[in-house]
Enzyme design. Structure first.
Site, PDB file in Angstrom:
ATOM      1  N   LYS A  88       4.978   0.662   9.351  1.00 16.20           N
ATOM      2  CA  LYS A  88       4.990   1.965   8.688  1.00 16.20           C
ATOM      3  C   LYS A  88       4.426   3.050   9.595  1.00 16.20           C
ATOM      4  CE  LYS A  88       3.215   0.214   4.856  1.00 16.20           C
ATOM      5  NZ  LYS A  88       2.616   0.021   3.542  1.00 16.20           N
ATOM      6  N   GLU A 136       0.869  -1.163   0.000  1.00 14.73           N
ATOM      7  CA  GLU A 136       0.000   0.000   0.000  1.00 14.73           C
ATOM      8  C   GLU A 136       0.916   1.226   0.000  1.00 14.73           C
ATOM      9  OE1 GLU A 136      -2.770   0.252   3.271  1.00 14.73           O
ATOM     10  OE2 GLU A 136      -3.471   2.213   2.577  1.00 14.73           O
ATOM     11  N   ARG A 187       5.592 -12.855   9.359  1.00 14.14           N
ATOM     12  CA  ARG A 187       6.236 -11.550   9.184  1.00 14.14           C
ATOM     13  C   ARG A 187       7.650 -11.599   9.716  1.00 14.14           C
ATOM     14  NH1 ARG A 187       2.308  -7.511   8.537  1.00 14.14           N
ATOM     15  NH2 ARG A 187       3.655  -5.732   8.914  1.00 14.14           N
TER      16      ARG A 187
HETATM   17  P1  ATP Z   1       3.092  -2.053   7.882  1.00  7.38           P
HETATM   18  O1  ATP Z   1       2.494  -2.744   9.050  1.00  7.38           O
HETATM   19  O2  ATP Z   1       4.532  -1.748   8.033  1.00  7.38           O
HETATM   20  O3  ATP Z   1       2.291  -0.872   7.420  1.00  7.38           O
HETATM   21  P2  ATP Z   1       1.805  -3.534   5.879  1.00  7.38           P
HETATM   22  O4  ATP Z   1       1.637  -4.984   5.957  1.00  7.38           O
HETATM   23  O5  ATP Z   1       0.634  -2.696   6.140  1.00  7.38           O
HETATM   24  O6  ATP Z   1       3.051  -3.129   6.728  1.00  7.38           O
HETATM   25  P3  ATP Z   1       1.807  -3.363   3.050  1.00  7.38           P
HETATM   26  O7  ATP Z   1       2.218  -2.222   2.218  1.00  7.38           O
HETATM   27  O8  ATP Z   1       0.382  -3.693   3.100  1.00  7.38           O
HETATM   28  O9  ATP Z   1       2.382  -3.085   4.490  1.00  7.38           O
HETATM   29  O10 ATP Z   1       2.681  -4.651   2.727  1.00  7.38           O
HETATM   30  C1  ATP Z   1       2.971  -5.138   1.446  1.00  7.38           C
HETATM   31  C2  ATP Z   1       3.385  -6.577   1.599  1.00  7.38           C
HETATM   32  O11 ATP Z   1       4.520  -6.688   2.460  1.00  7.38           O
HETATM   33  C3  ATP Z   1       2.275  -7.405   2.221  1.00  7.38           C
HETATM   34  O12 ATP Z   1       2.175  -8.600   1.494  1.00  7.38           O
HETATM   35  C4  ATP Z   1       2.741  -7.641   3.621  1.00  7.38           C
HETATM   36  O13 ATP Z   1       2.239  -8.836   4.101  1.00  7.38           O
HETATM   37  C5  ATP Z   1       4.263  -7.637   3.471  1.00  7.38           C
HETATM   38  N1  ATP Z   1       4.924  -7.245   4.711  1.00  7.38           N
HETATM   39  C6  ATP Z   1       4.748  -6.121   5.419  1.00  7.38           C
HETATM   40  N2  ATP Z   1       5.477  -6.126   6.544  1.00  7.38           N
HETATM   41  C7  ATP Z   1       6.162  -7.300   6.555  1.00  7.38           C
HETATM   42  C8  ATP Z   1       7.093  -7.924   7.449  1.00  7.38           C
HETATM   43  N3  ATP Z   1       7.473  -7.332   8.585  1.00  7.38           N
HETATM   44  N4  ATP Z   1       7.575  -9.143   7.123  1.00  7.38           N
HETATM   45  C9  ATP Z   1       7.211  -9.746   5.984  1.00  7.38           C
HETATM   46  N5  ATP Z   1       6.343  -9.226   5.106  1.00  7.38           N
HETATM   47  C10 ATP Z   1       5.818  -8.018   5.374  1.00  7.38           C
HETATM   48 MG    MG Z   2      -1.154  -2.798   5.127  1.00  9.06          MG
END
Ligand code: ATP
Ligand code: MG
Length: 566
Positions: A270, A36, A260
């Site tokens: 983020k 995102e 994760r």
């Molecule tokens: P954040 O919690 O940092 O905002 P998010 O999951 O909301 O992370 P996205 O932009 O939705 O961030 O993530 C894009 C992809 O990266 C998704 O498939 C998510 O599952 C993966 N991802 C995000 N954080 C991690 C992590 N710590 N380890 C592995 N994969 C991750």
């Molecule tokens: Mg997200």
């Protein structure tokens, strides 16, 4: 394990391999990485990227880079650009760059299809009421009073929602599934909410925005994705992912979840990183203390090291916390192979070699990289006045301190053996200069008579050295798990006040005059350093990427000892 046998496949690769063999999805692999665009990528994303792109690469498939831009209020074009750059920096090439917002019309049509099939309805409950009606894990939900509207009424209302006739939050479109399901995600989840907000790409075209659960499977289906890989928090959403695609009867990818990445002494969220940047705890998204990809790049972490790290931690189904020291270990391994060695002094102490001629300068031969003979040698100038590290001298040496002290002899790397015979101090009693004598028969650090010295020091010629600023870093947080907090405490209490230390009186050897931002070096005995973009002509700035001490080796040793005991 046999040396040449390849490591066993993880559970995702096993599944992909099986699906390829059985001809499911026409014997193809097509993955996607769907961030995102509401912030910058961090090393957790690198794990997901290396899985999504890595698996496509290994199995001869394709991978899309998809901006999951369904939430207009938090997303910005700036983040889109940064994500594109960061994925490219890691070295991956996407099949297509796509935007979820490009599918808004198609998603809307699919929603009408579900309404017409009697599988979705317009609900007038407010968000708070929807929550209240949903029930809990132990309590079944209650059906919305609007659940049994006719298809015609639902369709008419949904079209009026799209036309902008209703205010924000007044109505939603919900899937008609099961208010008694033990999985809360299946209790008539919301598919669309009304939001009169400007979207960074679609502008004011829409006042209806899809939820993640509704949109994500559709995006995957539209792009012909075969394996939709995501993190564990979506495991409970998979039945809903499957429900939507089955009811629509369209292409149905396999969703697979993995754990994760969590890292000690930092945060991978983020939202939290955003606060650190916005509230000024760090200098920006590329601050070298942050676990963002641009922070790590600026710090001097090679993309190769990040990918090695992702490969080493592997893919698992259970959450764990990885030691930051393992990441640093991977960084050192790559830098050790590729970095030019140079000499730099961070805390200079003047040394005058009294018996060395005043008007002479020798060019001494120095090895560029002992790990890489092809890197060759270079010349380092030596003269009567040099600087050594303050820490390399003790007026009254403690036991086990083998470096320079009054009366003691040490080797200057690539140069000569010197012996200290006088210490000069300022009025505060601080040592400001050492008077030494050198042995001309020891050029290049040789000892023809075979006598031994216990220490070899790095140094920089006073006349030739370049002034430099050096930034030293420690962990951003003092606690391994910075978000584990007592009630009511804010994570900022765990910020490390010493995470950045700036040294402004450093000296580096003159060969560094042509270094460019991003170049990495090993400063002998001090660690790996990278030229910072803040550098200006005549004022180079270096970031310490990582020290030479390998904490991971110690941790690994302890783990292995423990395993040996059991
Ligand atoms: P954040 O919690 O940092 O905002 P998010 O999951 O909301 O992370 P996205 O932009 O939705 O961030 O993530 C894009 C992809 O990266 C998704 O498939 C998510 O599952 C993966 N991802 C995000 N954080 C991690 C992590 N710590 N380890 C592995 N994969 C991750
Ligand atoms: Mg997200």
């Amino acid at each position: 394990m046999e040396k040449n046998s390849s490591p066993p496949l993880d559970f995702i690769r096993e599944t992909v391999k099986r699906d390829l063999a059985s001809g499911r999805f026409g014997g193809k692999v097509y993955t996607r990485f769907p961030p995102e665009p509401n912030g910058y990528l961090h090393i957790g994303h690198a794990k997901a990227i290396s899985i999504d792109f890595g698996i496509a690469q290994e199995f001869g498939g394709k991978c899309n880079l998809r901006m999951d831009d369904t939430n207009p209020t938090r997303e910005e074009a700036e983040y889109v650009q940064a994500i594109i750059e960061d994925v490219a920096w890691l070295g991956y090439q996407w099949e297509k760059l796509t935007f979820a917002s490009d599918y808004f019309e198609q998603m809307y049509q699919y929603a009408e299809q579900l309404i017409k099939a009697g599988l979705a309805y317009v609900c007038d409950l407010k968000a708070e009421e929807v929550r209240e009606y949903r029930g809990t894990l132990t309590l079944p939900g209650r059906e919305s009073p609007y659940r049994n509207r006719s298809i015609e009424e639902n369709l008419a209302l949904f079209r009026r929602m799209r036309a902008g006739e209703f205010p924000d939050g007044s109505r939603t479109l919900r899937a008609k599934i099961d208010m008694a399901s033990p999985n809360l995600n299946l209790r008539d989840p919301v598919m669309y909410r009304i939001l009169h907000a400007r979207h960074h790409r679609t502008g004011d075209a829409w006042c209806l925005y899809p939820t993640y659960d509704w949109a994500h499977g559709l995006e995957d289906a539209i792009e012909g994705i075969t394996h939709s890989l995501c993190t564990l928090e979506f495991e409970d959403h998979r039945p809903l992912y499957d429900w939507f695609l089955d009811r629509l009867g369209i292409h149905h990818p396999q969703q697979i979840e993995f754990a994760r990445l969590n890292l000690t002494y930092t945060v991978l969220s983020k939202r939290v990183l955003q606060r650190l940047v916005q509230e000024g705890y760090v200098k920006g998204w590329d601050d070298p203390r942050l676990p963002t990809l641009r922070g790590m790049r600026r710090r001097g972490y090679p993309a190769r090291a990040i990918l090695d790290f992702c490969a080493r931690i592997g893919v698992a189904k259970t959450e764990s916390v990885v030691d930051f020291a393992l990441l640093e270990h991977c960084v050192r391994e790559v830098l050790n192979r590729q970095c030019q060695r140079v000499m730099a002094v961070l805390n200079p102490l003047r040394v005058v070699i009294e018996n060395y001629p005043e008007d002479t300068c020798e060019e001494l031969e120095a090895i560029n990289n002992p790990e890489d003979p092809a890197a060759g040698t270079r010349k380092v100038p030596f003269s009567r006045e040099i600087y050594i590290e303050k820490d390399d001298f003790m007026e009254e040496p403690v036991p086990k301190f083998y470096r320079l002290a009054p009366g003691r002899e040490v080797r200057l790397r690539y140069a000569y053996l010197i012996r200290c015979h006088q210490v000069k101090k300022n009025e505060k009693g601080e040592v400001v200069e050492l008077r030494c004598r050198y042995d001309p028969t020891t050029r290049g650090g040789q000892t023809p008579d075979g006598r031994r010295v216990k220490a070899t020091l790095h140094w920089v010629s006073a006349r030739h050295g370049l002034k430099a600023e050096v930034r030293l870093y420690e962990h951003l947080f003092t606690q391994a798990d910075p978000l584990n907090l007592p009630e009511g405490a804010d994570f900022t209490v765990n910020l490390n006040p010493r995470s950045l230390q700036v040294l402004t009186d450093c000296l580096v050897e003159p060969s560094l005059s042509s270094a460019r931002p991003g170049d990495t070096f090993q400063f002998e005995r001090l660690g790996y350093f990278c030229v910072d973009p803040d550098s200006t002509p005549g004022h180079p700035v270096f970031n310490r990427t990582v020290s030479l001490k390998d904490e991971w080796a110690k941790i690994k040793f302890r783990i292995e000892q423990k395993q040996g005991e059991n």
